[in-house]
Design a protein around this motif. Structure first.
Motif, PDB file in Angstrom:
ATOM      1  N   ALA A 139       0.825  -1.204   0.000  1.00 33.25           N
ATOM      2  CA  ALA A 139       0.000   0.000   0.000  1.00 33.25           C
ATOM      3  C   ALA A 139       0.862   1.259   0.000  1.00 33.25           C
ATOM      4  CB  ALA A 139      -0.939  -0.003   1.206  1.00 33.25           C
ATOM      5  N   ASP A 140       1.888   1.267   0.841  1.00 31.62           N
ATOM      6  CA  ASP A 140       2.782   2.437   0.946  1.00 31.62           C
ATOM      7  C   ASP A 140       4.002   2.325   0.055  1.00 31.62           C
ATOM      8  OD1 ASP A 140       2.174   2.779   4.510  1.00 31.62           O
ATOM      9  OD2 ASP A 140       1.140   3.657   2.795  1.00 31.62           O
ATOM     10  N   ARG A 141       4.150   1.148  -0.592  1.00 34.04           N
ATOM     11  CA  ARG A 141       5.286   0.887  -1.477  1.00 34.04           C
ATOM     12  C   ARG A 141       6.610   1.108  -0.746  1.00 34.04           C
ATOM     13  NH1 ARG A 141       3.869   0.146  -6.670  1.00 34.04           N
ATOM     14  NH2 ARG A 141       5.881   0.791  -7.516  1.00 34.04           N
ATOM     15  N   ARG A 142       6.698   0.482   0.417  1.00 39.16           N
ATOM     16  CA  ARG A 142       7.917   0.567   1.227  1.00 39.16           C
ATOM     17  C   ARG A 142       8.434  -0.835   1.524  1.00 39.16           C
ATOM     18  NH1 ARG A 142       8.949   5.593   3.394  1.00 39.16           N
ATOM     19  NH2 ARG A 142       7.283   7.122   3.177  1.00 39.16           N
ATOM     20  N   VAL A 143       9.747  -0.924   1.664  1.00 38.84           N
ATOM     21  CA  VAL A 143      10.405  -2.203   1.931  1.00 38.84           C
ATOM     22  C   VAL A 143      11.304  -2.051   3.145  1.00 38.84           C
ATOM     23  CG1 VAL A 143      12.002  -3.941   1.027  1.00 38.84           C
ATOM     24  CG2 VAL A 143      10.332  -2.881  -0.508  1.00 38.84           C
ATOM     25  N   TYR A 144      11.251  -3.030   4.047  1.00 36.88           N
ATOM     26  CA  TYR A 144      12.075  -3.007   5.257  1.00 36.88           C
ATOM     27  C   TYR A 144      12.836  -4.322   5.370  1.00 36.88           C
ATOM     28  CZ  TYR A 144       8.862   0.780   6.422  1.00 36.88           C
ATOM     29  OH  TYR A 144       8.121   1.930   6.393  1.00 36.88           O
ATOM     30  N   LEU A 145      14.097  -4.226   5.690  1.00 36.56           N
ATOM     31  CA  LEU A 145      14.925  -5.406   5.929  1.00 36.56           C
ATOM     32  C   LEU A 145      15.576  -5.253   7.290  1.00 36.56           C
ATOM     33  CD1 LEU A 145      16.090  -8.079   4.876  1.00 36.56           C
ATOM     34  CD2 LEU A 145      17.970  -6.778   3.856  1.00 36.56           C
ATOM     35  N   GLU A 146      15.303  -6.197   8.175  1.00 34.43           N
ATOM     36  CA  GLU A 146      15.779  -6.142   9.563  1.00 34.43           C
ATOM     37  C   GLU A 146      15.371  -4.820  10.227  1.00 34.43           C
ATOM     38  OE1 GLU A 146      19.661  -9.074   8.986  1.00 34.43           O
ATOM     39  OE2 GLU A 146      19.966  -6.981   9.589  1.00 34.43           O
ATOM     40  N   GLY A 147      14.180  -4.355   9.896  1.00 31.30           N
ATOM     41  CA  GLY A 147      13.641  -3.156  10.513  1.00 31.30           C
ATOM     42  C   GLY A 147      14.096  -1.853   9.896  1.00 31.30           C
ATOM     43  N   GLU A 148      15.043  -1.913   8.974  1.00 36.38           N
ATOM     44  CA  GLU A 148      15.549  -0.704   8.321  1.00 36.38           C
ATOM     45  C   GLU A 148      14.915  -0.567   6.938  1.00 36.38           C
ATOM     46  OE1 GLU A 148      17.690   0.468  11.515  1.00 36.38           O
ATOM     47  OE2 GLU A 148      17.680   1.571   9.595  1.00 36.38           O
ATOM     48  N   GLU A 149      14.461   0.647   6.610  1.00 36.69           N
ATOM     49  CA  GLU A 149      13.845   0.850   5.312  1.00 36.69           C
ATOM     50  C   GLU A 149      14.883   0.786   4.196  1.00 36.69           C
ATOM     51  OE1 GLU A 149      11.395   4.299   4.961  1.00 36.69           O
ATOM     52  OE2 GLU A 149      10.855   3.863   2.871  1.00 36.69           O
ATOM     53  N   VAL A 150      14.528   0.090   3.126  1.00 35.21           N
ATOM     54  CA  VAL A 150      15.377  -0.023   1.937  1.00 35.21           C
ATOM     55  C   VAL A 150      14.749   0.845   0.855  1.00 35.21           C
ATOM     56  CG1 VAL A 150      16.376  -1.571   0.220  1.00 35.21           C
ATOM     57  CG2 VAL A 150      15.975  -2.394   2.562  1.00 35.21           C
ATOM     58  N   GLU A 151      15.490   1.817   0.357  1.00 35.13           N
ATOM     59  CA  GLU A 151      14.954   2.737  -0.639  1.00 35.13           C
ATOM     60  C   GLU A 151      15.073   2.124  -2.033  1.00 35.13           C
ATOM     61  OE1 GLU A 151      15.814   6.918   1.699  1.00 35.13           O
ATOM     62  OE2 GLU A 151      17.096   6.336  -0.005  1.00 35.13           O
ATOM     63  N   LEU A 152      13.922   1.925  -2.665  1.00 34.57           N
ATOM     64  CA  LEU A 152      13.871   1.342  -3.997  1.00 34.57           C
ATOM     65  C   LEU A 152      13.188   2.292  -4.967  1.00 34.57           C
ATOM     66  CD1 LEU A 152      12.681  -2.325  -3.214  1.00 34.57           C
ATOM     67  CD2 LEU A 152      15.019  -1.462  -3.329  1.00 34.57           C
ATOM     68  N   THR A 153      13.562   2.202  -6.233  1.00 39.02           N
ATOM     69  CA  THR A 153      12.819   2.913  -7.267  1.00 39.02           C
ATOM     70  C   THR A 153      11.501   2.187  -7.499  1.00 39.02           C
ATOM     71  OG1 THR A 153      13.713   1.624  -9.119  1.00 39.02           O
ATOM     72  CG2 THR A 153      14.991   3.540  -8.381  1.00 39.02           C
ATOM     73  N   SER A 154      10.592   2.829  -8.207  1.00 35.09           N
ATOM     74  CA  SER A 154       9.295   2.211  -8.469  1.00 35.09           C
ATOM     75  C   SER A 154       9.446   0.904  -9.252  1.00 35.09           C
ATOM     76  CB  SER A 154       8.394   3.181  -9.238  1.00 35.09           C
ATOM     77  OG  SER A 154       8.992   3.556 -10.464  1.00 35.09           O
TER      78      SER A 154
END
Length: 229
Positions: A139-154
């Motif tokens: 929904a928010d198009r966000r990704v987290y790995l081990e609690g840290e947000e990973v910035e991805l392009t669309s």
């Protein structure tokens, strides 16, 4: 109405392109100089950016690098530079598509619409996917790995979602191109390979022997179910 920022120093071409896009339902802002392009894009947060490479004062590659930490919408390079090196470089630094000039206006329009569809498809669904320490919020198009947000392009987000939502199953190149890129695989386009490489770096995969996003030779790619613990 989708907003476009067009960064193009050829004033006649920029005017013609802007008029065509406006006639097809886009709001278009034109920037002719590379010097303030990044600042304008970050401040305006358009739905999509069309970016030339050969610009006065700052080239398109530098602009793309400069905006990628603060602008996460799709970026399309529109350039006369047609070498494989330039196309790969453009994709590696975060562009979502690369179109070579001259291009038929309706082809450009189709590529823009395909990029926008990828960004908006099912945006309202409240889907969250969890694979161990990897969490993907659709929904928010966000990704987290081990609690840290990973910035991805669309593009990277859509590619990861396609693989992760079918974890443990090999996705063919033909399927990925049709459902993520929005066009049929021609057997030569390597843009998905570039994006997979970028995803591996961002998600802490082993670049020499990937164990999270795995290449299945001759078939496609597979997202491991168990490698995110």
């Amino acid at each position: 109405m989708s907003k476009v920022i067009l960064v193009e120093d050829d004033e006649r071409l920029a005017s013609l392109t802007a008029q065509f896009l406006q006639g097809n339902g886009f709001e278009v802002d034109v920037v002719h100089d590379g010097a303030h392009a990044a600042e304008t894009i970050i401040e305006s947060q358009p739905d999509i950016v069309i970016l030339d490479i050969m610009l006065p004062n700052q080239d398109g590659f530098s602009i793309c690098r400069a905006i990628r930490n603060e602008y996460f919408g799709p970026v399309l390079f529109l350039s006369a530079k047609d070498s494989d090196f330039d196309q790969v470089k453009g994709l590696e630094i975060g562009a979502d598509d690369y179109v070579i000039k001259p291009v038929e206006p309706f082809v450009l329009l189709a590529r823009l619409n395909a990029l926008l569809r990828r960004c908006t498809t099912e945006k309202k669904e409240l889907d969250t996917l969890v694979l161990g320490k990897l969490q993907i919020d659709k929904a928010d198009r966000r990704v987290y790995l081990e609690g840290e947000e990973v910035e991805l392009t669309s593009y990277e987000f859509d590619l990861l979602w396609t693989l992760a939502s079918n974890a443990g199953e090999t996705q063919s190149r033909e399927y990925i191109y049709k459902h993520v890129v929005g066009r049929e695989y021609d057997g030569l386009d390597r843009s998905v390979d570039v994006r997979i490489s970028r995803l591996r770096k961002k998600l802490g995969d082993n670049l020499e022997q990937p164990f999270r996003l795995i290449t299945v030779w001759g078939k496609g790619y597979l997202c491991s179910k168990s490698a995110w613990q």
